[in-house]
Design an enzyme around this catalytic site. Structure first.
Site, PDB file in Angstrom:
ATOM      1  N   THR A   1       0.860  -1.183   0.000  1.00 17.96           N
ATOM      2  CA  THR A   1       0.000   0.000   0.000  1.00 17.96           C
ATOM      3  C   THR A   1       0.896   1.233   0.000  1.00 17.96           C
ATOM      4  OG1 THR A   1      -0.153   0.425   2.387  1.00 17.96           O
ATOM      5  CG2 THR A   1      -1.545  -1.341   1.497  1.00 17.96           C
ATOM      6  N   CYS A   2       0.281   2.412   0.042  1.00 18.83           N
ATOM      7  CA  CYS A   2       1.084   3.632   0.029  1.00 18.83           C
ATOM      8  C   CYS A   2       1.891   3.799   1.311  1.00 18.83           C
ATOM      9  CB  CYS A   2       0.196   4.858  -0.195  1.00 18.83           C
ATOM     10  SG  CYS A   2      -1.046   5.133   1.084  1.00 18.83           S
ATOM     11  N   ASN A   3       1.464   3.151   2.382  1.00 16.89           N
ATOM     12  CA  ASN A   3       2.147   3.336   3.662  1.00 16.89           C
ATOM     13  C   ASN A   3       2.871   2.109   4.185  1.00 16.89           C
ATOM     14  OD1 ASN A   3       1.872   6.053   4.338  1.00 16.89           O
ATOM     15  ND2 ASN A   3      -0.234   5.771   5.010  1.00 16.89           N
TER      16      ASN A   3
ATOM     17  N   SER B   1      -2.427   1.643  11.249  1.00 20.54           N
ATOM     18  CA  SER B   1      -2.465   2.583  10.128  1.00 20.54           C
ATOM     19  C   SER B   1      -2.058   3.986  10.561  1.00 20.54           C
ATOM     20  CB  SER B   1      -3.872   2.637   9.526  1.00 20.54           C
ATOM     21  OG  SER B   1      -4.237   1.390   8.973  1.00 20.54           O
TER      22      SER B   1
ATOM     23  N   GLY C   1      -8.492   6.388  -9.932  1.00 13.87           N
ATOM     24  CA  GLY C   1      -8.596   5.100  -9.246  1.00 13.87           C
ATOM     25  C   GLY C   1      -9.359   5.192  -7.937  1.00 13.87           C
ATOM     26  N   ARG C   2      -9.158   4.188  -7.085  1.00 15.58           N
ATOM     27  CA  ARG C   2      -9.880   4.100  -5.812  1.00 15.58           C
ATOM     28  C   ARG C   2      -9.593   5.303  -4.915  1.00 15.58           C
ATOM     29  NH1 ARG C   2     -11.878  -0.111  -2.573  1.00 15.58           N
ATOM     30  NH2 ARG C   2     -11.210  -1.644  -4.131  1.00 15.58           N
TER      31      ARG C   2
END
Length: 432
Positions: free
Chosen positions: A49-51, A109, A200-201
């Site tokens: 994911t981005c993180n 997160s 996108g999402r």
């Protein structure tokens, strides 16, 4: 066999490191095959994911398995092991299980309790199944993790309120706009000329939150205008102008706020692109793409304020205390789910003994049945033979039910091993 996870996240590595380890979906199959090709790795699954980038594995030996994954990450990123290792974490067995449960619940997160991570864990499981890198252990673990994420969102207050990287990005824009006016608060975006790059999402979530925060309109840019138009159609109450990515320079000249979220491997906005624009008003760029869509040198251009996903910490810190209290509600639930998986895992130790016990009983059943049928003579009908055979199977199943259930039941490792030895001795079950 051991469960292990090796990875890095926003907690351990800056975005310039994370973007080099990002694994897009189109290369996921190759990456999983590469991992599974190592003799130490029996099963594998990748969460990108981005993180975070996390690789969950079932390995023969924990230390050798972790080394194999670390070598893969070094080769994939082009970073030397010594440069990469300080940013990596690894957990084994119970700690790996606990970590995945926390990730799926949104407790690890950047935006505590965010809902999008659960969809990403589901996607990780789907891709592992499609590319046949999962076996029974990781498949069961990921299924349990998805169940955990769903329970946390439905049974605790952590599931209340829409929180995501996209919502934090919009709040960051509101905060920076307020600070430019001397206010330490979020302000409306009604007067801003806004562009979103990508369809996108993440861009969908951006549009949702921009609409909720008062945006009067948005320019949506994408390589394929048709895809942008499909996304815009889902927001009939928000004026969305769809344009090709070739119009990006024009939007950078006229818009005051630009969000980027594309799957591009390299930056699409940099200083060389911004400097010729000669803007007279402030341009705020907020990049939630990983790899980054906006080059680091963009922030050096006069009149440009550039932010990436690591800058979202400023927004997250404003409401983290309240969400931390909500997160504590979920801890007991997480422990229950992790314990349920670990009890199942421990019960697998009994499977070889149970299989040998069943095989031994089946051999005896067949031998005794054949003796009995041979005494019945030719007048014994086929139907009667089936009845007697079913009877013999039923008796064996009844006899085995209690010991098998006992061996599979949750219990301490020492108690289980003692029970296994007792059964093996009583029924003369050798490894042969």
């Amino acid at each position: 066999m051991h469960i292990a996870v090796v990875g890095l996240s926003h907690r351990t590595a800056p975005v310039e490191i994370r973007e080099r380890l990002s694994i897009p979906e189109q290369t996921m199959e190759t990456s999983l095959q590469s991992l599974r090709g190592h003799e130490q790795v029996l099963e594998a699954s990748i969460l990108s994911t981005c993180n975070r980038l996390e690789i969950y594995t079932l390995v023969r030996h924990p230390d050798l398995g972790v080394s194999a994954v670390s070598e893969f990450l070094s080769g994939h990123s082009g970073l030397a092991t010594g440069e990469l290792t300080p940013h990596l974490f690894n957990y084994h067995h119970e700690d790996a299980v606990d970590h995945l449960m926390r990730v799926a619940a949104g407790l690890d997160s950047l935006v505590l309790g965010e809902g999008q991570i659960l969809s990403q864990v589901k996607k990780m499981m789907r891709l592992g199944q499609e590319h046949k890198s999962l076996g029974p252990i990781l498949n069961r673990l990921l299924t349990q993790a998805v169940s955990t994420g769903k329970r946390v969102r439905s049974e605790t207050n952590l599931g209340t309120g829409a929180v995501s990287i996209s919502s934090a990005a919009v709040e960051l824009a509101q905060l920076k706009l307020g600070q430019s006016r001397g206010l330490d608060q979020l302000v409306t975006l009604e007067s801003e000329q806004i562009a979103v790059v990508g369809a996108g999402r993440m861009s969908r979530l951006l549009l949702q939150h921009l609409q909720a925060k008062g945006a009067s309109g948005v320019v949506l840019l994408n390589r394929t205008v048709q895809r942008a138009e499909l996304l815009a159609a889902d927001f009939p109450d928000l004026p969305v102008q769809c344009r090709p990515l070739t119009d990006l320079d024009q939007c950078l000249s006229t818009c005051s706020l630009v969000f980027t979220s594309t799957a591009a491997d390299d930056p699409i906005i940099d200083a060389a692109r911004l400097e010729p624009l000669n803007r007279r008003s402030k341009l705020r760029l907020i990049d939630i793409g990983v790899p980054r869509n906006i080059a680091a040198d963009a922030a050096a251009v006069d009149g440009v304020e550039s932010h990436d996903v690591d800058d979202l910490q400023e927004v997250v810190a404003r409401n983290q205390e309240a969400r931390q209290a909500m997160a504590r509600e979920a801890e007991q639930l997480l422990q229950q789910e992790a314990q349920q998986f670990l009890e199942w895992w421990d019960s697998l130790e009994a499977v070889p003994t149970i299989n040998r016990l069943r095989s031994s009983m089946e051999t005896i059943r067949v031998e005794e049945l054949q003796k009995a049928l041979s005494r019945m003579g030719p007048d014994f009908s086929a139907r009667e033979r089936k009845v007697v055979e079913a009877l013999s199977k039923g008796i064996i199943n009844k006899i085995l039910h209690t010991p098998v259930t006992s061996l599979r039941a949750p219990q301490g490792r020492q108690e289980r091993q003692q029970a296994l030895r007792t059964v093996e001795r009583l029924f003369s079950l050798g490894d042969d």
